[in-house]
Design a protein around this motif. Sequence first.
Motif, PDB file in Angstrom:
ATOM      1  N   SER A  39      -7.914  -5.619   3.329  1.00 52.32           N
ATOM      2  CA  SER A  39      -7.929  -5.904   1.818  1.00 52.32           C
ATOM      3  C   SER A  39      -9.066  -5.826   1.097  1.00 52.32           C
ATOM      4  N   MET A  60       0.815  -1.081  -0.120  1.00 52.98           N
ATOM      5  CA  MET A  60       0.121  -0.110  -0.103  1.00 52.98           C
ATOM      6  C   MET A  60       0.936   1.313  -0.025  1.00 52.98           C
ATOM      7  N   ALA A 109      -6.936   2.227   4.632  1.00 53.49           N
ATOM      8  CA  ALA A 109      -6.624   0.995   4.806  1.00 53.49           C
ATOM      9  C   ALA A 109      -5.244   0.629   5.405  1.00 53.49           C
ATOM     10  N   ALA A 138      -8.894   6.029   0.204  1.00 54.36           N
ATOM     11  CA  ALA A 138      -9.174   4.426   0.789  1.00 54.36           C
ATOM     12  C   ALA A 138      -8.064   3.698   0.858  1.00 54.36           C
ATOM     13  N   LEU A 139      -6.805   4.055   0.152  1.00 55.68           N
ATOM     14  CA  LEU A 139      -5.526   3.304   0.479  1.00 55.68           C
ATOM     15  C   LEU A 139      -4.967   3.757   1.716  1.00 55.68           C
ATOM     16  N   LEU A 163     -10.795  -2.485   0.898  1.00 54.48           N
ATOM     17  CA  LEU A 163     -10.054  -1.811   0.026  1.00 54.48           C
ATOM     18  C   LEU A 163     -10.448  -2.236  -1.497  1.00 54.48           C
TER      19      LEU A 163
END
Length: 408
Positions: free
Chosen positions: A136, A80, A113, A109-110, A139
């Motif tokens: 994950s 990520m 996460a 979003a990344l 994501l």
Amino acid sequence: MIGLIGKEIRMILRSLVFYVFILVACFFYFTEYAAEQTWSELRPPVMTEPQNMGIPEHPYYGWKLPGNTSELATQMRKEMGWDLDAGSTTKLRIGFPLESKLDKQEKAALTEAASKLDIILKASDKYTMEDVYKVSDGLNKQLGGSSMYKRGMDEFGFGIDNYEEAVKAQEQALVRYNEVVEAGELLPGAARYFCDYLALPAGIFPVFLSAFLLLRDRSSRMSELIYSRRVSSWTYVGSKFIALGIMLSLIYLVLAVAGGWQTVNALELKGQTPEAIFLFLGYTAWWLLPTVWASIAFGMFGSMLFRRGIVPIALQIVWWFISVLPLMGSYGLYKLIIRFNTPRDADLYKGWVDEIAINRSFYILLAVLLAAGTALLWERNRSQADSGRVRGNKTSARKAKTAVGDAS
């Protein structure tokens, strides 16, 4: 109908392309599945003295998959971070992995996460690997559902850089292997691996036979004779479809029996031959045969629609290339073949079994609908031919009357 099917089978047995197909299927079986590489993957891991394959300054003892929550979260967090730094991530586009630029929502979003994984890493003993995969999963959904964070797309493995870790990795691999054996997943995994490799010829070579199946009569100038007879289009087209489907299916079923028997022998699994053959036949019927029958029907339908056999062949080649990647984890309705390029990972398979079932059911239905459509197109061609003959007869009759009148 049965008589016509028998006649078509005899015609197929005289086709050179049919025997080429057998050779290709056997080639994939012996070179891709029934090979030492497969047996080594299905046998227990070999416990050997780890060897440094790198240099003293940068030792390398091989590759390891995450074996606990901390390792999985660490490697996923690194991935990520790399994506955020690059401003892009890998996504599947029609089955092919391509780099895609991240928009603001995807970057957010990344980042979210990654923050969740940071929390897990602070107290990894309180979380499971499933908790990491759930991060994950969320994501992947926010990235459109076809990113490399989808389960099975990226194993998040990493290199081993010290001797002690290499020994530990071997021990963990043996433990995982024994768990697979005790769960009864060794032979089902082998059957899925068999189907993965044999799906490659199944997704393309049947069309070379079916695309010219109905055009053969036109090239031999038998079309007009067949059109003039009171044979049902469903009977005529159906007999060819069923005959070719039976012959090509038999090839795969025979190879499935051989695969089950040879797997048991190679792994020295005494008394498990009947179970292995049953599993290989079951997976072959469910995973491979819908592809075979859909390919046959597509070739027949395309040849009637375009009046050229080369057109469905070209389209099938494109379809095959779209379907062949990725090696696992993508089972949309556009995927003609099922890829599951591993003899293990039963948990991943169970997570995708519903998606696979929908895909296979769709192609069974598609094969039937295309065969029915082929019969309708063939009947249309016969009606047009009949109309042409009627117009031709009327024209001949008028010419004959004119000639008689002129003579008198």
